[in-house]
Design a protein around this motif. Structure first.
Motif, PDB file in Angstrom:
ATOM      1  N   LEU A 117       0.777  -1.224   0.094  1.00  0.00           N
ATOM      2  CA  LEU A 117       0.268   0.034   0.070  1.00  0.00           C
ATOM      3  C   LEU A 117       0.971   1.263  -0.096  1.00  0.00           C
ATOM      4  N   ALA A 120       2.315   1.521  -3.363  1.00  0.00           N
ATOM      5  CA  ALA A 120       1.368   2.161  -4.375  1.00  0.00           C
ATOM      6  C   ALA A 120       1.301   3.533  -4.219  1.00  0.00           C
ATOM      7  N   ALA A 121       1.142   3.798  -2.930  1.00  0.00           N
ATOM      8  CA  ALA A 121       1.151   5.550  -2.631  1.00  0.00           C
ATOM      9  C   ALA A 121       1.901   6.273  -3.425  1.00  0.00           C
ATOM     10  N   TYR A 122       3.524   6.002  -3.142  1.00  0.00           N
ATOM     11  CA  TYR A 122       4.436   6.504  -3.636  1.00  0.00           C
ATOM     12  C   TYR A 122       4.359   6.507  -5.203  1.00  0.00           C
ATOM     13  N   LEU A 126       2.472  10.357  -4.528  1.00  0.00           N
ATOM     14  CA  LEU A 126       2.287  10.929  -3.366  1.00  0.00           C
ATOM     15  C   LEU A 126       3.504  11.406  -2.975  1.00  0.00           C
ATOM     16  N   GLN A 130       2.443  13.542   1.836  1.00  0.00           N
ATOM     17  CA  GLN A 130       1.167  12.981   1.655  1.00  0.00           C
ATOM     18  C   GLN A 130       0.722  11.563   1.835  1.00  0.00           C
ATOM     19  N   ARG A 134      -2.263  11.261   4.019  1.00  0.00           N
ATOM     20  CA  ARG A 134      -3.416  10.676   3.193  1.00  0.00           C
ATOM     21  C   ARG A 134      -3.402   9.286   3.067  1.00  0.00           C
ATOM     22  N   THR A 135      -2.445   8.389   3.370  1.00  0.00           N
ATOM     23  CA  THR A 135      -2.607   6.913   3.428  1.00  0.00           C
ATOM     24  C   THR A 135      -2.162   6.374   4.611  1.00  0.00           C
ATOM     25  N   PRO A 138      -4.593   7.423   7.900  1.00  0.00           N
ATOM     26  CA  PRO A 138      -6.091   6.929   7.821  1.00  0.00           C
ATOM     27  C   PRO A 138      -6.284   5.575   8.031  1.00  0.00           C
ATOM     28  N   VAL A 139      -5.210   4.832   7.572  1.00  0.00           N
ATOM     29  CA  VAL A 139      -5.150   3.455   7.486  1.00  0.00           C
ATOM     30  C   VAL A 139      -4.902   2.986   8.912  1.00  0.00           C
TER      31      VAL A 139
END
Ligand SMILES: Nc1ncnc2c1ncn2[C@@H]1O[C@H](COP(=O)(O)OP(=O)(O)O)[C@@H](O)[C@H]1O
Ligand SMILES: [Mg+2]
Lengths: 220, 348
Positions: A117, A120-122, A126, A130, A134-135, A138-139
């Motif tokens: 995850l 994937a964000a990078y 992002l 961020q 943002r990832t 929240p998770v």
């Protein structure tokens, strides 16, 4: 049951500087102050360490120190150092007590986010902050809230120690009751503390409903 | 076009994952990196969007060295799909797809409208848009992953084993879907897989890598099957290369004859079977418009008389092709003589 009726039925217990409302407010005041300071220290620190992976040792040390540290001993120490008459003797031990659960759970929450995850964000483009806000956050939120909840409950229960240094709070009922063998007061005070802890627990469950995304809530 | 020029990646522990790799990924086509586990496919792919930086050598996107571009900016212009989809669990499907548009500063309405468009494009029901990832099947999640990668319409798409975690039936449909999408979109796609069948099915060009991160061979799939460069490639391609190669020859050119009277057809024109003494015998069909020579041959082998039944898209009989007709085409497409390895058996 009689003891409870004696304590809560006595109208004298509901007014004045020694009454339940004042003691409750004092208790809440110390608890909230200590909890807020602890959260302001531990949440950002846990997020930073969890995100960067640097300073993980600090988390381990904090977690172990928390188990070893005698709250009452610390209280006495701060009284000796700062003297009676300030709120420091009660706030410092409570803060020290409140930090580790928040720090450890925030850190573990962020570390525990699936590597795919994060990747994937990078990979989507992002930037570091961020990814964190943002990832990862929240998770990790269910665990962060768990840490806050454990900490808050511990603080609320332990704030009874304020009474040892003449600072009021619900601990007064317990300590004074013990001193004068007024057991209804001891039990009444304990029941109030327990009720407060339950209320805190309930409050956090509500908060969980509101701020945690249904996509990551633990109980689906 | 993406160019690798003498690219090497040595990890901090000394592992050389990619060794002096030079190749060109053509624009608007699917290039597959294939090879055994640990041969450096992922590393090669991730050096393109700078999730990993090369130790030496140069990777250029349309001539520009990727190292001159700030990584997040570079990545927002390159679609990226990974194996476990990597969807954001806390965000609804529509917002997952709109990730890059949001990053690029589109307003919410426009980004969501675009996301809905993409969900449709990848064959997902609009009703899924407001669900969370955990409410989707693995195959659906992968489709969302593809939609998310395409959201800002990047010219380049990097896909790292995107279909290997789903079951074979779903995998086949995702592969078909990708080919359909690509025929519309004409993206420059780099696709990584360890599955040679997937590589051969999807790739316009296939780059076979060997362990140690060296390029063993780069060629079109049909050429690869008939002319593997060496024993490693031959071994990796596996059995039945000759038959599998027929998949790349269209059955359009098969000479069709009229359906003989002993082929029984129903009212709707569809075949029922071959008439024999005591009933109907099995038959095999192929559609010359869409099928390959492999399907035609297969159909012939399924009929007791060796005659394949050609049908149209409705399944109605268009004619038949005997083995002689198929054989003519086989001869026409025989491998070129220069392919020294083409007739050899794969080593056991
Ligand atoms: N971060 C890393 N540190 C050290 N070695 C790595 C790292 N990532 C991958 N490798 C090694 O590099 C080689 C190539 O890995 P990879 O590119 O993931 O291969 P593939 O995707 O083809 O399976 C393997 O030997 C792997 O163990
Ligand atoms: Mg890989």
């Amino acid at each position: 049951m009689n003891w409870l009726a004696d304590f809560f039925g006595d109208s004298a217990h509901w007014s004045g500087p020694d009454g339940i409302p004042v003691r409750l407010l004092e208790h809440l005041g110390y608890s909230a102050a200590a909890f807020l300071v602890a959260a302001l220290i531990a949440v950002p620190l846990g997020m930073l360490i969890g995100h960067t992976g640097r300073g993980a040792l600090l988390v381990v040390v904090a977690a172990n120190a928390a188990r070893a540290l005698p709250t009452l001993g610390l209280l006495v120490l701060v009284v000796l150092l700062a003297g009676v008459g300030t709120v420091l003797p009660v706030l410092v031990p409570l803060i020290v007590l409140a930090v580790p659960p928040i720090l450890v759970n925030t850190y573990e929450g962020l570390r525990g986010v699936d590597a795919d995850l994060r990747d994937a964000a990078y990979g989507m483009g992002l930037r570091g902050p961020q990814v964190l806000f943002r990832t990862l956050t929240p998770v990790a939120l269910p665990l962060i809230l768990l840490g806050l909840r454990l900490s808050a409950i511990q603080v609320v229960s332990t704030a009874t120690v304020a009474a040892f240094v003449g600072l009021g709070g619900l601990g007064r009922f317990i300590i004074d009751g013990l001193a004068t063998k007024a057991y209804s007061s001891v039990i009444g005070g304990a029941v109030l503390v327990a009720a407060l802890a339950l209320a805190v627990q309930f409050g956090f469950l509500l908060l969980d409903r509101v701020v945690v995304s249904p996509g990551v809530r633990q109980t689906r | 076009m993406i160019t690798f020029e003498g690219v090497t990646k040595r990890y901090r522990d000394g592992t050389v994952a990619v060794d002096d790799l030079s190749l060109e990924v053509p624009t608007g086509a699917i290039t597959v990196f294939v090879g055994p586990s640990g041969c450096g496919k992922t590393t090669s792919l991730r050096m393109i969007n700078r999730m990993i930086d090369a130790t030496s050598g140069r990777i250029a996107l349309d001539g520009q060295d990727v190292r001159e571009i700030d990584p997040p900016t570079l990545r927002r212009g390159i679609g990226y799909v990974i194996q476990q989809a990597g969807l954001f669990p806390h965000r609804r499907i529509v917002d997952n797809v709109a990730t890059v548009p949001y990053l690029l500063g589109w307003n919410k309405k426009k980004a969501r409208a675009r996301a809905m468009e993409l969900l449709e494009l990848v064959g997902l029901d609009a009703g899924l848009a407001n669900r969370y990832p955990f409410q989707l099947s693995g195959g659906q999640q992968q489709r969302v992953g593809v939609a998310r990668a395409l959201a800002a319409d990047p010219p380049v798409l990097l896909m790292d084993e995107p279909f290997s975690a789903v079951d074979p039936v779903v995998r086949a449909s995702l592969q078909d879907e990708l080919l359909r999408l690509q025929s519309e979109l004409r993206k420059t796609i780099v696709f990584v897989t360890h599955d040679i069948d997937e590589a051969v099915k999807l790739g316009d060009t296939v780059a076979v890598l060997r362990v140690g991160g060296r390029l063993a061979q780069m060629a079109g799939p049909a050429t690869l099957l008939t002319e593997p460069a060496d024993d490693f490639v031959r071994g990796f391609l596996g059995r039945d290369r000759g038959i599998r190669r027929l998949s790349f020859i269209s059955a359009k050119e098969v000479r069709l004859g009229p359906a003989p009277p002993d082929l029984v057809t129903g009212e709707d024109g569809r075949p029922l079977g071959w008439r024999t003494g005591d009933g109907l015998a099995a038959y095999g069909t192929f559609d010359p418009e869409t099928d390959s020579l492999r399907a035609a041959l297969d159909a012939a082998l399924l009929s007791p008389n060796g005659v394949a039944v050609a049908v149209d898209e409705e399944g109605r009989v268009r004619g038949v092709a005997g083995r002689d007709a198929i054989d003519e085409l086989l001869a026409e497409y025989a491998p070129p003589v220069r392919g020294a390895g083409s007739a050899e058996e794969a080593p056991a």
